[in-house]
Write a protein that holds these residues in place. Structure first.
Motif, PDB file in Angstrom:
ATOM      1  N   THR A  63       0.819  -1.209   0.000  1.00  0.00           N
ATOM      2  CA  THR A  63       0.000   0.000   0.000  1.00  0.00           C
ATOM      3  C   THR A  63       0.856   1.264   0.000  1.00  0.00           C
ATOM      4  OG1 THR A  63      -0.096   0.243   2.415  1.00  0.00           O
ATOM      5  CG2 THR A  63      -1.712  -1.228   1.382  1.00  0.00           C
ATOM      6  N   LYS A  64       0.242   2.371  -0.398  1.00  0.00           N
ATOM      7  CA  LYS A  64       0.946   3.650  -0.395  1.00  0.00           C
ATOM      8  C   LYS A  64       1.257   4.109   1.028  1.00  0.00           C
ATOM      9  CE  LYS A  64      -3.286   6.442  -0.854  1.00  0.00           C
ATOM     10  NZ  LYS A  64      -4.027   7.358  -1.744  1.00  0.00           N
ATOM     11  N   GLU A  65       0.446   3.695   1.995  1.00  0.00           N
ATOM     12  CA  GLU A  65       0.709   4.063   3.390  1.00  0.00           C
ATOM     13  C   GLU A  65       1.976   3.393   3.897  1.00  0.00           C
ATOM     14  OE1 GLU A  65      -0.580   6.325   5.422  1.00  0.00           O
ATOM     15  OE2 GLU A  65      -1.759   6.964   3.695  1.00  0.00           O
ATOM     16  N   GLU A  66       2.181   2.142   3.510  1.00  0.00           N
ATOM     17  CA  GLU A  66       3.407   1.440   3.901  1.00  0.00           C
ATOM     18  C   GLU A  66       4.618   2.106   3.274  1.00  0.00           C
ATOM     19  OE1 GLU A  66       2.945  -2.632   2.789  1.00  0.00           O
ATOM     20  OE2 GLU A  66       1.317  -3.002   4.195  1.00  0.00           O
TER      21      GLU A  66
ATOM     22  N   GLU B 169      -0.641  12.281  -4.071  1.00  0.00           N
ATOM     23  CA  GLU B 169      -1.638  11.329  -3.604  1.00  0.00           C
ATOM     24  C   GLU B 169      -1.235  10.677  -2.280  1.00  0.00           C
ATOM     25  OE1 GLU B 169      -2.508   8.505  -6.746  1.00  0.00           O
ATOM     26  OE2 GLU B 169      -2.688  10.138  -8.189  1.00  0.00           O
ATOM     27  N   MET B 170       0.072  10.558  -2.047  1.00  0.00           N
ATOM     28  CA  MET B 170       0.575   9.960  -0.810  1.00  0.00           C
ATOM     29  C   MET B 170       0.602  10.953   0.346  1.00  0.00           C
ATOM     30  SD  MET B 170       3.676   7.668  -2.371  1.00  0.00           S
ATOM     31  CE  MET B 170       4.183   6.970  -0.804  1.00  0.00           C
ATOM     32  N   GLU B 171       0.330  12.225   0.043  1.00  0.00           N
ATOM     33  CA  GLU B 171       0.326  13.300   1.044  1.00  0.00           C
ATOM     34  C   GLU B 171       1.663  13.386   1.780  1.00  0.00           C
ATOM     35  OE1 GLU B 171      -3.133  12.597   3.488  1.00  0.00           O
ATOM     36  OE2 GLU B 171      -4.498  13.248   1.909  1.00  0.00           O
ATOM     37  N   LEU B 172       2.731  13.202   1.019  1.00  0.00           N
ATOM     38  CA  LEU B 172       4.070  13.255   1.606  1.00  0.00           C
ATOM     39  C   LEU B 172       4.494  14.677   1.956  1.00  0.00           C
ATOM     40  CD1 LEU B 172       5.975  10.497  -0.347  1.00  0.00           C
ATOM     41  CD2 LEU B 172       6.031  10.817   2.126  1.00  0.00           C
ATOM     42  N   TYR B 173       4.068  15.637   1.159  1.00  0.00           N
ATOM     43  CA  TYR B 173       4.438  17.031   1.435  1.00  0.00           C
ATOM     44  C   TYR B 173       3.981  17.449   2.831  1.00  0.00           C
ATOM     45  CZ  TYR B 173       4.545  22.131   0.994  1.00  0.00           C
ATOM     46  OH  TYR B 173       4.768  23.475   1.195  1.00  0.00           O
TER      47      TYR B 173
ATOM     48  N   CYS C  44       6.711   4.425  -7.343  1.00  0.00           N
ATOM     49  CA  CYS C  44       5.915   4.073  -8.526  1.00  0.00           C
ATOM     50  C   CYS C  44       4.799   3.099  -8.181  1.00  0.00           C
ATOM     51  CB  CYS C  44       6.796   3.386  -9.579  1.00  0.00           C
ATOM     52  SG  CYS C  44       7.853   4.484 -10.483  1.00  0.00           S
ATOM     53  N   GLY C  45       3.601   3.400  -8.645  1.00  0.00           N
ATOM     54  CA  GLY C  45       2.528   2.430  -8.543  1.00  0.00           C
ATOM     55  C   GLY C  45       2.743   1.337  -9.580  1.00  0.00           C
TER      56      GLY C  45
ATOM     57  N   VAL D 291      14.086   2.824  -5.668  1.00  0.00           N
ATOM     58  CA  VAL D 291      12.776   2.784  -6.308  1.00  0.00           C
ATOM     59  C   VAL D 291      11.847   1.983  -5.399  1.00  0.00           C
ATOM     60  CG1 VAL D 291      11.437   1.982  -8.290  1.00  0.00           C
ATOM     61  CG2 VAL D 291      13.701   2.970  -8.637  1.00  0.00           C
ATOM     62  N   TYR D 292      10.761   2.615  -4.988  1.00  0.00           N
ATOM     63  CA  TYR D 292       9.760   1.961  -4.169  1.00  0.00           C
ATOM     64  C   TYR D 292       8.538   1.686  -5.038  1.00  0.00           C
ATOM     65  CZ  TYR D 292      12.437   3.468  -0.062  1.00  0.00           C
ATOM     66  OH  TYR D 292      13.422   3.673   0.864  1.00  0.00           O
ATOM     67  N   ILE D 293       8.226   0.431  -5.227  1.00  0.00           N
ATOM     68  CA  ILE D 293       7.069   0.039  -6.030  1.00  0.00           C
ATOM     69  C   ILE D 293       5.895  -0.241  -5.092  1.00  0.00           C
ATOM     70  CG2 ILE D 293       6.163  -1.599  -7.731  1.00  0.00           C
ATOM     71  CD1 ILE D 293       9.068  -2.152  -8.541  1.00  0.00           C
ATOM     72  N   VAL D 294       4.754   0.352  -5.414  1.00  0.00           N
ATOM     73  CA  VAL D 294       3.563   0.200  -4.577  1.00  0.00           C
ATOM     74  C   VAL D 294       2.507  -0.614  -5.322  1.00  0.00           C
ATOM     75  CG1 VAL D 294       1.759   1.439  -3.318  1.00  0.00           C
ATOM     76  CG2 VAL D 294       4.045   2.450  -3.530  1.00  0.00           C
ATOM     77  N   GLY D 295       1.904  -1.548  -4.633  1.00  0.00           N
ATOM     78  CA  GLY D 295       0.910  -2.426  -5.244  1.00  0.00           C
ATOM     79  C   GLY D 295      -0.438  -1.772  -5.460  1.00  0.00           C
ATOM     80  N   GLU D 296      -0.437  -0.514  -5.843  1.00  0.00           N
ATOM     81  CA  GLU D 296      -1.656   0.236  -6.132  1.00  0.00           C
ATOM     82  C   GLU D 296      -1.423   1.062  -7.387  1.00  0.00           C
ATOM     83  OE1 GLU D 296      -2.935   2.685  -2.880  1.00  0.00           O
ATOM     84  OE2 GLU D 296      -2.417   1.170  -1.361  1.00  0.00           O
ATOM     85  N   SER D 297      -2.496   1.570  -7.968  1.00  0.00           N
ATOM     86  CA  SER D 297      -2.379   2.486  -9.098  1.00  0.00           C
ATOM     87  C   SER D 297      -2.203   3.898  -8.564  1.00  0.00           C
ATOM     88  CB  SER D 297      -3.639   2.399  -9.974  1.00  0.00           C
ATOM     89  OG  SER D 297      -3.548   3.281 -11.071  1.00  0.00           O
ATOM     90  N   LEU D 298      -1.079   4.537  -8.942  1.00  0.00           N
ATOM     91  CA  LEU D 298      -0.762   5.882  -8.451  1.00  0.00           C
ATOM     92  C   LEU D 298      -0.290   6.778  -9.599  1.00  0.00           C
ATOM     93  CD1 LEU D 298       1.304   4.978  -5.248  1.00  0.00           C
ATOM     94  CD2 LEU D 298      -0.992   5.979  -5.276  1.00  0.00           C
TER      95      LEU D 298
END
Length: 200
Positions: free
Chosen positions: A21-24, A49-53, A124-125, A191-198
């Motif tokens: 997930t993007k939260e992880e 979308e990850m609200e990192l800022y 990356c999603g 590179v962090y790959i996320v199992g979601e569409s982003l």
């Protein structure tokens, strides 16, 4: 397929991790940037979308993102972002072989991915994974640039039609194409790959 991409990135000396997930992934990014004071962000719907800022501001980091400033400061903030200790962004496409394919309008995002910051984290999603460079370019021209041009309100054919026309418009955003084949010599690249569409 994702495990193959991770393995191929690591063969290219690029650190790679998969998150469900993007939260992880967000938690991992915040952990990884802890030793650093200044964070630059490239134009990225994924990072938004990850609200990192917002999370980085709570960490009392110096955060430079041109999406968050008034128009007259955009150029200055782009430059400061590219000189930050850490740079966060996404990639337009990621091949199964572990190559990062990106197209930029100004070039600030793609250049900071391989030169300037000490550490670069690309999130990356799974929607960004493509079989090869040809399909990666096809994805960018169909799924990334047209909707992004529309979002920005650009006066380009793709913003109106949803299809790339390889235009010569003054507002064209497909100006700089960069392929990262292997870890850049002076950059700690992950590179962090996320199992979601982003993102786009």
């Amino acid at each position: 397929m994702v495990s193959t991409v991770v393995q191929n990135l690591e063969k290219r000396k690029i650190k790679a991790k998969f998150f469900e997930t993007k939260e992880e992934a967000k938690k991992e990014v915040l952990k990884d940037i802890q030793p650093y004071a200044s964070i630059g962000i490239g134009g990225s719907a994924t990072i938004k979308e990850m609200e990192l800022y917002e999370a980085l501001l709570k960490e009392n980091k110096k955060v430079y993102w041109h999406w968050q400033v008034e128009k007259e400061k955009v150029s200055e903030i782009r430059q400061l972002a590219s000189q930050s200790e850490v740079y966060l962004t996404s990639s337009n496409a990621l091949t199964e072989a572990g190559e990062l394919i990106n197209i930029d309008g100004v070039g600030n995002r793609v250049s900071a991915m391989y030169y300037g910051p000490k550490k670069v984290i690309v999130v990356c999603g799974v929607n960004k994974i493509c079989s090869d460079m040809i399909s990666a370019m096809d994805r960018i021209k169909k799924e990334a640039c047209p909707p992004n041009a529309k979002r920005l309100g650009l006066n380009t054919p793709c913003a109106a039609t949803g299809n790339c026309n390889d235009c010569l418009s003054e507002a064209r955003m497909c100006n700089v194409t960069v392929i990262i084949n292997h870890k850049p010599m002076t950059v700690d690249l992950s590179v962090y790959i996320v199992g979601e569409s982003l993102g786009y």
